[in-house]
Design an enzyme around this catalytic site. Structure first.
Site, PDB file in Angstrom:
ATOM      1  N   THR A 126     111.990  19.032 101.318  1.00 41.88           N
ATOM      2  CA  THR A 126     111.003  18.160 101.946  1.00 41.88           C
ATOM      3  C   THR A 126     110.102  18.942 102.896  1.00 41.88           C
ATOM      4  O   THR A 126     110.518  19.966 103.456  1.00 41.88           O
ATOM      5  CB  THR A 126     111.736  17.054 102.732  1.00 41.88           C
ATOM      6  OG1 THR A 126     110.804  16.367 103.564  1.00 41.88           O
ATOM      7  CG2 THR A 126     112.824  17.620 103.642  1.00 41.88           C
ATOM      8  N   ASP A 127     108.900  18.416 103.121  1.00 38.28           N
ATOM      9  CA  ASP A 127     108.001  19.049 104.093  1.00 38.28           C
ATOM     10  C   ASP A 127     108.538  18.938 105.521  1.00 38.28           C
ATOM     11  O   ASP A 127     108.096  19.659 106.415  1.00 38.28           O
ATOM     12  CB  ASP A 127     106.579  18.452 104.001  1.00 38.28           C
ATOM     13  CG  ASP A 127     106.511  16.953 104.301  1.00 38.28           C
ATOM     14  OD1 ASP A 127     107.566  16.327 104.512  1.00 38.28           O
ATOM     15  OD2 ASP A 127     105.380  16.414 104.314  1.00 38.28           O
ATOM     16  N   GLU A 128     109.513  18.034 105.735  1.00 44.24           N
ATOM     17  CA  GLU A 128     110.021  17.853 107.106  1.00 44.24           C
ATOM     18  C   GLU A 128     110.742  19.085 107.627  1.00 44.24           C
ATOM     19  O   GLU A 128     110.955  19.219 108.830  1.00 44.24           O
ATOM     20  CB  GLU A 128     110.930  16.625 107.184  1.00 44.24           C
ATOM     21  CG  GLU A 128     110.178  15.357 106.817  1.00 44.24           C
ATOM     22  CD  GLU A 128     110.845  14.072 107.277  1.00 44.24           C
ATOM     23  OE1 GLU A 128     111.764  14.131 108.102  1.00 44.24           O
ATOM     24  OE2 GLU A 128     110.420  13.016 106.804  1.00 44.24           O
ATOM     25  N   TYR A 151     118.331  14.945 109.932  1.00 45.23           N
ATOM     26  CA  TYR A 151     118.046  14.939 108.491  1.00 45.23           C
ATOM     27  C   TYR A 151     117.345  16.233 108.083  1.00 45.23           C
ATOM     28  O   TYR A 151     117.791  16.944 107.170  1.00 45.23           O
ATOM     29  CB  TYR A 151     117.171  13.728 108.120  1.00 45.23           C
ATOM     30  CG  TYR A 151     116.451  13.882 106.797  1.00 45.23           C
ATOM     31  CD1 TYR A 151     117.163  13.834 105.592  1.00 45.23           C
ATOM     32  CD2 TYR A 151     115.069  14.104 106.738  1.00 45.23           C
ATOM     33  CE1 TYR A 151     116.515  14.001 104.366  1.00 45.23           C
ATOM     34  CE2 TYR A 151     114.419  14.267 105.525  1.00 45.23           C
ATOM     35  CZ  TYR A 151     115.139  14.219 104.340  1.00 45.23           C
ATOM     36  OH  TYR A 151     114.505  14.389 103.132  1.00 45.23           O
ATOM     37  N   LYS A 155     118.444  19.457 105.624  1.00 45.22           N
ATOM     38  CA  LYS A 155     117.677  19.894 104.447  1.00 45.22           C
ATOM     39  C   LYS A 155     117.288  21.370 104.588  1.00 45.22           C
ATOM     40  O   LYS A 155     117.311  22.138 103.621  1.00 45.22           O
ATOM     41  CB  LYS A 155     116.424  19.029 104.262  1.00 45.22           C
ATOM     42  CG  LYS A 155     116.684  17.573 103.913  1.00 45.22           C
ATOM     43  CD  LYS A 155     117.334  17.365 102.558  1.00 45.22           C
ATOM     44  CE  LYS A 155     116.426  17.683 101.381  1.00 45.22           C
ATOM     45  NZ  LYS A 155     117.084  17.354 100.086  1.00 45.22           N
TER      46      LYS A 155
HETATM   47  P1  NAD Z   1     117.393   8.113  98.047  1.00 45.97           P
HETATM   48  O1  NAD Z   1     118.108   7.907  99.330  1.00 45.97           O
HETATM   49  O2  NAD Z   1     116.586   6.989  97.473  1.00 45.97           O
HETATM   50  O3  NAD Z   1     118.446   8.544  96.906  1.00 45.97           O
HETATM   51  C1  NAD Z   1     119.475   9.447  97.135  1.00 45.97           C
HETATM   52  C2  NAD Z   1     120.479   9.326  95.981  1.00 45.97           C
HETATM   53  O4  NAD Z   1     121.509  10.311  96.170  1.00 45.97           O
HETATM   54  C3  NAD Z   1     121.192   7.967  95.916  1.00 45.97           C
HETATM   55  O5  NAD Z   1     121.211   7.489  94.594  1.00 45.97           O
HETATM   56  C4  NAD Z   1     122.603   8.274  96.410  1.00 45.97           C
HETATM   57  O6  NAD Z   1     123.592   7.410  95.862  1.00 45.97           O
HETATM   58  C5  NAD Z   1     122.789   9.703  95.958  1.00 45.97           C
HETATM   59  N1  NAD Z   1     123.783  10.441  96.748  1.00 45.97           N
HETATM   60  C6  NAD Z   1     123.878  10.501  98.107  1.00 45.97           C
HETATM   61  N2  NAD Z   1     124.928  11.265  98.467  1.00 45.97           N
HETATM   62  C7  NAD Z   1     125.490  11.725  97.312  1.00 45.97           C
HETATM   63  C8  NAD Z   1     126.588  12.577  97.027  1.00 45.97           C
HETATM   64  N3  NAD Z   1     127.340  13.115  98.003  1.00 45.97           N
HETATM   65  N4  NAD Z   1     126.886  12.864  95.735  1.00 45.97           N
HETATM   66  C9  NAD Z   1     126.149  12.303  94.725  1.00 45.97           C
HETATM   67  N5  NAD Z   1     125.101  11.466  94.943  1.00 45.97           N
HETATM   68  C10 NAD Z   1     124.771  11.192  96.222  1.00 45.97           C
HETATM   69  O7  NAD Z   1     116.507   9.417  98.255  1.00 45.97           O
HETATM   70  P2  NAD Z   1     115.065   9.784  97.685  1.00 45.97           P
HETATM   71  O8  NAD Z   1     114.027   9.241  98.590  1.00 45.97           O
HETATM   72  O9  NAD Z   1     115.033   9.474  96.250  1.00 45.97           O
HETATM   73  O10 NAD Z   1     115.089  11.370  97.891  1.00 45.97           O
HETATM   74  C11 NAD Z   1     115.598  12.231  96.887  1.00 45.97           C
HETATM   75  C12 NAD Z   1     115.486  13.664  97.342  1.00 45.97           C
HETATM   76  O11 NAD Z   1     114.127  13.975  97.609  1.00 45.97           O
HETATM   77  C13 NAD Z   1     116.251  13.974  98.631  1.00 45.97           C
HETATM   78  O12 NAD Z   1     116.833  15.253  98.496  1.00 45.97           O
HETATM   79  C14 NAD Z   1     115.171  13.973  99.706  1.00 45.97           C
HETATM   80  O13 NAD Z   1     115.520  14.816 100.767  1.00 45.97           O
HETATM   81  C15 NAD Z   1     113.984  14.495  98.925  1.00 45.97           C
HETATM   82  N6  NAD Z   1     112.651  14.076  99.396  1.00 45.97           N
HETATM   83  C16 NAD Z   1     112.371  12.752  99.582  1.00 45.97           C
HETATM   84  C17 NAD Z   1     111.091  12.370  99.963  1.00 45.97           C
HETATM   85  C18 NAD Z   1     110.698  10.922 100.145  1.00 45.97           C
HETATM   86  O14 NAD Z   1     109.576  10.630 100.542  1.00 45.97           O
HETATM   87  N7  NAD Z   1     111.568   9.964  99.846  1.00 45.97           N
HETATM   88  C19 NAD Z   1     110.104  13.349 100.179  1.00 45.97           C
HETATM   89  C20 NAD Z   1     110.445  14.709  99.995  1.00 45.97           C
HETATM   90  C21 NAD Z   1     111.717  15.041  99.584  1.00 45.97           C
HETATM   91  O1  TDX Z   2     110.238   0.602 110.269  1.00 48.18           O
HETATM   92  C1  TDX Z   2     109.596   1.658 110.324  1.00 48.18           C
HETATM   93  N1  TDX Z   2     108.551   1.760 111.198  1.00 48.18           N
HETATM   94  C2  TDX Z   2     107.811   2.891 111.339  1.00 48.18           C
HETATM   95  O2  TDX Z   2     106.872   2.934 112.142  1.00 48.18           O
HETATM   96  C3  TDX Z   2     109.915   2.801 109.501  1.00 48.18           C
HETATM   97  C4  TDX Z   2     111.049   2.739 108.522  1.00 48.18           C
HETATM   98  C5  TDX Z   2     109.158   3.933 109.640  1.00 48.18           C
HETATM   99  N2  TDX Z   2     108.143   3.996 110.554  1.00 48.18           N
HETATM  100  C6  TDX Z   2     107.356   5.239 110.647  1.00 48.18           C
HETATM  101  C7  TDX Z   2     108.153   6.508 110.830  1.00 48.18           C
HETATM  102  C8  TDX Z   2     107.324   7.534 110.087  1.00 48.18           C
HETATM  103  O3  TDX Z   2     106.300   8.036 110.933  1.00 48.18           O
HETATM  104  O4  TDX Z   2     106.699   5.374 109.392  1.00 48.18           O
HETATM  105  C9  TDX Z   2     106.676   6.744 108.960  1.00 48.18           C
HETATM  106  C10 TDX Z   2     107.398   6.851 107.633  1.00 48.18           C
HETATM  107  O5  TDX Z   2     108.764   6.615 107.881  1.00 48.18           O
HETATM  108  P1  TDX Z   2     109.882   6.713 106.730  1.00 48.18           P
HETATM  109  O6  TDX Z   2     109.477   5.827 105.594  1.00 48.18           O
HETATM  110  O7  TDX Z   2     111.200   6.486 107.376  1.00 48.18           O
HETATM  111  O8  TDX Z   2     109.706   8.213 106.211  1.00 48.18           O
HETATM  112  P2  TDX Z   2     109.781   9.612 106.991  1.00 48.18           P
HETATM  113  O9  TDX Z   2     110.630   9.515 108.187  1.00 48.18           O
HETATM  114  O10 TDX Z   2     108.384  10.116 107.171  1.00 48.18           O
HETATM  115  O11 TDX Z   2     110.565  10.505 105.888  1.00 48.18           O
HETATM  116  C11 TDX Z   2     110.272  10.368 104.475  1.00 48.18           C
HETATM  117  O12 TDX Z   2     109.468  11.421 104.015  1.00 48.18           O
HETATM  118  C12 TDX Z   2     110.040  12.708 103.928  1.00 48.18           C
HETATM  119  C13 TDX Z   2     111.568  10.309 103.668  1.00 48.18           C
HETATM  120  O13 TDX Z   2     112.396   9.261 104.157  1.00 48.18           O
HETATM  121  C14 TDX Z   2     112.296  11.621 103.703  1.00 48.18           C
HETATM  122  O14 TDX Z   2     113.450  11.581 102.856  1.00 48.18           O
HETATM  123  C15 TDX Z   2     111.372  12.701 103.206  1.00 48.18           C
HETATM  124  O15 TDX Z   2     111.974  13.952 103.310  1.00 48.18           O
END
Ligand code: NAD
Ligand code: TDX
Length: 339
Positions: A126-128, A151, A155
């Site tokens: 992730t970019d985080e 988190y 990562k």
């Molecule tokens: P998500 O939380 O929707 O899904 C995570 C999945 O992993 C779930 O199905 C969960 O059951 C499974 N899981 C968790 N722990 C596990 C374990 N120990 N063994 C096997 N399975 C397990 O997450 P997401 O938003 O789909 O993110 C997927 C990946 O992408 C993550 O690695 C996250 O860091 C990365 N990512 C997410 C975002 C975003 O915006 N959501 C952005 C950049 C990177």
């Molecule tokens: O209720 C809320 N109110 C609010 O203001 C929530 C859930 C979020 N926020 C803000 C926090 C962040 O600035 O909105 C922005 C987005 O929040 P999230 O959806 O929780 O995402 P973020 O924390 O930016 O992280 C996401 O992007 C990078 C994913 O959850 C991560 O898994 C990924 O790595």
């Protein structure tokens, strides 16, 4: 590539990735390893349940015996690791599952993949991990890692393990780092599905702090296409950033959601800020364009409209989640924090 092991495929991005890969590669088969935590949902891939190219194996990426049992026949060419604890707010409440899955789980996958001589390993990061930007500049792959939340620290630790395995063992890994994804099947704790669902039910939208934090939004399909490209064409040991060129303050995004849903801005509730809340993320994806020929294709306004339509047509999907396990977390998280 004939056979992939994908972890976390019952989550948001993993399920979109598996769908895209199976739709575009008729000769590919996929084993989806997922522990089914609160965020894992078998419904997300119900359409592939009877497809012989798709196999689901419930289990934990930290479980060496289990992962080895899936890799031992030598038929798996590539491992793609999506499995993670993914929600920043939860990592602030309790970081232990983040350390366990995101760090120990990655280390276990690396060891098992190495032992079975997997030809390609892709770490979804992730970019985080780069920390937070001020009002100018963008993250490149050269930006030093400076994670700010438990988190993102977990990562970043996983990314460092991947780097070390490449350096020490010549292990064939590639890492991708992406900005905030949006699209279908996102768990309704994340901003976009949470706010859509709350607005539809006439519930308040909890905007953290001033709402002026900035995120760069990318459609999940663009991200998944990038992962497929990095997996097949990326250079071993390299990192590739993906972003959507769509920076928005949380407040502007909230206004856009309310307008599209025909709901009033009076639903907005300003709540206390997320501790350590990163101010801004923005991605420079020049390297992915140059080396992978990748660019985001979805125009944010169109992608957001399609995403809203998907949630409107699939409101039962969200409600099933919100009425179950999710409810107690939601109440714990926001019940006492509304101003
Ligand atoms: P998500 O939380 O929707 O899904 C995570 C999945 O992993 C779930 O199905 C969960 O059951 C499974 N899981 C968790 N722990 C596990 C374990 N120990 N063994 C096997 N399975 C397990 O997450 P997401 O938003 O789909 O993110 C997927 C990946 O992408 C993550 O690695 C996250 O860091 C990365 N990512 C997410 C975002 C975003 O915006 N959501 C952005 C950049 C990177
Ligand atoms: O209720 C809320 N109110 C609010 O203001 C929530 C859930 C979020 N926020 C803000 C926090 C962040 O600035 O909105 C922005 C987005 O929040 P999230 O959806 O929780 O995402 P973020 O924390 O930016 O992280 C996401 O992007 C990078 C994913 O959850 C991560 O898994 C990924 O790595």
């Amino acid at each position: 590539m004939q056979r992939m092991l994908v972890t976390g495929g019952c989550g948001f991005i993993g399920s979109n990735f598996i769908r895209l890969e199976l739709q575009t590669n008729p000769n590919l088969s996929i084993i989806n390893v997922d522990k089914l935590t609160y965020a894992g949902n078998l419904e997300n891939l119900a359409d592939f349940q009877n497809d012989s190219r798709y196999q689901f194996a419930r289990g934990d990426i930290c479980d060496k015996e289990f992962i080895n049992s899936l890799l031992k026949d030598g038929s798996v060419d590539a491992v793609v690791n999506f499995a993670a604890e993914s929600h920043v707010d939860r990592s602030i409440l309790d970081s232990s599952p983040f350390v366990q899955t995101n760090i120990v789980g990655t280390q276990n996958l690396l060891d098992c993949s190495r032992q079975h001589q997997i030809k390609r390993y892709l770490q979804v990061s992730t970019d985080e991990v780069y920390g937070s930007l001020g009002d100018d500049g963008k993250f490149t792959e050269e930006t030093p890692l400076a994670p700010n939340s438990p988190y993102s620290a977990s990562k970043a630790a996983a990314d460092m393990l991947v780097r070390a395995y490449v350096h020490t063992f010549n292990f064939p890994a590639v890492t991708t780092r992406c900005s905030n994804n949006y699209g279908p099947y996102q768990f309704p704790e994340k901003l976009i599905p949470l706010f859509i669902s709350n607005a539809l039910q006439g519930q308040s939208l909890p905007v953290y702090g001033t709402g002026l934090n900035i995120r760069d939004w990318i459609h999940v399909e663009d991200h998944c296409r990038g992962i497929g490209a990095a997996l097949r064409q990326g250079k071993v040991g390299e990192v590739y950033n993906f972003g959507g060129n769509s920076e928005l303050t949380n407040l502007d995004l909230t206004y856009a959601l309310l307008e599209a849903l025909g709901k009033p801005r009076t639903l907005i509730r300003y709540v206390s800020d997320r501790p350590g809340h990163d101010h801004r993320y923005a991605i420079d994806a020049t390297k992915a364009k140059r080396e992978l020929g990748w660019e985001p294709k979805t125009i944010f306004q169109e992608g957001l409209r399609q995403t809203i339509d998907w949630y409107l047509s699939n409101s039962a999907w969200i409600e099933r989640i919100k009425s179950g396990v999710y409810r107690s977390y939601y109440e714990q998280q926001y019940g006492s924090r509304l101003n």
